[in-house]
Design an enzyme around this catalytic site. Structure first.
Site, PDB file in Angstrom:
ATOM      1  N   SER A  95       0.821  -1.201   0.000  1.00  0.00           N
ATOM      2  CA  SER A  95       0.000   0.000   0.000  1.00  0.00           C
ATOM      3  C   SER A  95       0.863   1.263   0.000  1.00  0.00           C
ATOM      4  O   SER A  95       1.654   1.469  -0.922  1.00  0.00           O
ATOM      5  CB  SER A  95      -0.965  -0.053   1.194  1.00  0.00           C
ATOM      6  OG  SER A  95      -2.007   0.882   1.054  1.00  0.00           O
ATOM      7  N   ASP A 224      -9.691  -5.271  -4.450  1.00  0.00           N
ATOM      8  CA  ASP A 224      -9.120  -4.289  -3.522  1.00  0.00           C
ATOM      9  C   ASP A 224     -10.061  -3.083  -3.443  1.00  0.00           C
ATOM     10  O   ASP A 224     -10.223  -2.356  -4.424  1.00  0.00           O
ATOM     11  CB  ASP A 224      -7.728  -3.869  -4.010  1.00  0.00           C
ATOM     12  CG  ASP A 224      -6.954  -3.045  -3.011  1.00  0.00           C
ATOM     13  OD1 ASP A 224      -7.575  -2.250  -2.282  1.00  0.00           O
ATOM     14  OD2 ASP A 224      -5.717  -3.193  -2.957  1.00  0.00           O
ATOM     15  N   HIS A 253      -7.495  -5.804  -0.178  1.00  0.00           N
ATOM     16  CA  HIS A 253      -6.317  -4.959   0.017  1.00  0.00           C
ATOM     17  C   HIS A 253      -5.333  -5.584   0.999  1.00  0.00           C
ATOM     18  O   HIS A 253      -4.127  -5.577   0.760  1.00  0.00           O
ATOM     19  CB  HIS A 253      -6.773  -3.586   0.527  1.00  0.00           C
ATOM     20  CG  HIS A 253      -5.666  -2.581   0.603  1.00  0.00           C
ATOM     21  ND1 HIS A 253      -5.002  -2.119  -0.514  1.00  0.00           N
ATOM     22  CD2 HIS A 253      -5.097  -1.946   1.670  1.00  0.00           C
ATOM     23  CE1 HIS A 253      -4.076  -1.236  -0.144  1.00  0.00           C
ATOM     24  NE2 HIS A 253      -4.114  -1.115   1.166  1.00  0.00           N
TER      25      HIS A 253
END
Length: 273
Positions: A95, A224, A253
């Site tokens: 991320s 995601d 995610h």
């Protein structure tokens, strides 16, 4: 606790276990190096040296009022890798950590970074702009900022549901995983978390992606809900000189946690290739 002090006096906490080729793990917002437990244990047992730091303002690092931008994050990593004398390292980012990895590799990685991995990463650019019309509207990030600033404890609890895909029909919810996410988040500084929203949403990594010469693996879940695959992983791989993409139908995610067995297997294959 293991810490280094960087140029502006900020203390960066890190874990450094084992011997062998180093793998450096870069966590996402608003977490800490603990988010990599499933990878740290796996790769330690595979004979690698595993390192995970807490980004400034996050986890056990200094709760600074300043420096919550990608250039400073990358500079902090450069100081850490120099202090630990890391060479031939693999850098893995999830991320926000994926953005940190590619900015570090582009600016400081020559001679030190062997390969990089971007998992559910915010690259190349998240926010919607004239040049990035498919991006996420700024109002979404404004909402994240507002909720972080005004009701962080409850917002962080709620955020775990889309983060891990626990809001999907039939999802097997782990309360321990949710609690651990919240624990990590609440360890960090509210100011750092607020400022970091701008860093992960508005930083353009296009030139960083284009400039790196090393092999880069892009892993992204097709379900995601935090960093949508079409605007991130699908675009990022096309900007890389030596990029490889693996996308996963249905993965969320937070797949390094919920789908650790699959992610670890694919990471190991790439590292050994």
């Amino acid at each position: 606790m293991s810490k280094i002090t960087v140029k502006d006096g900020t203390e960066i906490y890190y874990k450094d276990w084992g011997t062998g080729q180093p793998i450096v793990f870069h966590h996402g917002w608003p977490l800490s190096g603990d988010d990599w437990d499933g990878q740290m244990m796996f790769f330690l047992e595979q004979g690698y040296r595993v390192i995970a730091h807490d980004r400034r303002g996050h986890g056990r690092s200094s709760q600074t009022a300043t420096g919550h931008d990608m250039d400073t994050y990358a500079a902090d990593v450069a100081e850490l890798t120099k202090a630990l004398d890391l060479k031939d390292a693999i850098h893995v980012g999830h991320s926000t950590g994926g953005g940190e990895v590619i900015r570090y590799a582009a600016k400081y990685g020559k001679g030190r970074v062997a390969k990089a991995v971007l998992i559910s990463a915010v690259t190349p650019l998240m926010v919607q702009t004239a040049g990035n019309p498919d991006g996420v509207p700024m109002s979404v990030f404004d909402d994240i900022r507002k909720n972080t600033a005004t009701q962080r404890p409850q917002f962080f609890q709620d955020f775990t549901l889309p983060f891990y895909g626990y809001n999907r029909e039939g999802a097997k919810i782990s309360q321990g995983v949710r609690d651990n996410w919240w624990r990590q988040g609440m360890m960090g500084a509210i100011k750092a978390h607020y400022d970091c929203v701008k860093a992960f949403s508005e930083t353009d990594f296009t030139e960083d992606l284009k400039s790196v010469d090393i092999p880069v693996l892009v892993l992204h879940g097709e379900d995601d809900q935090i960093v949508p695959f079409p605007i991130s992983g699908a675009k990022a791989v096309g900007l890389l000189k030596h990029g490889k993409l693996i996308s996963y139908p249905g993965f969320p995610h937070g797949m390094p946690t919920t789908e650790a067995a699959t992610i670890n297997k694919d990471l190991l294959a790439f590292i050994k290739s």
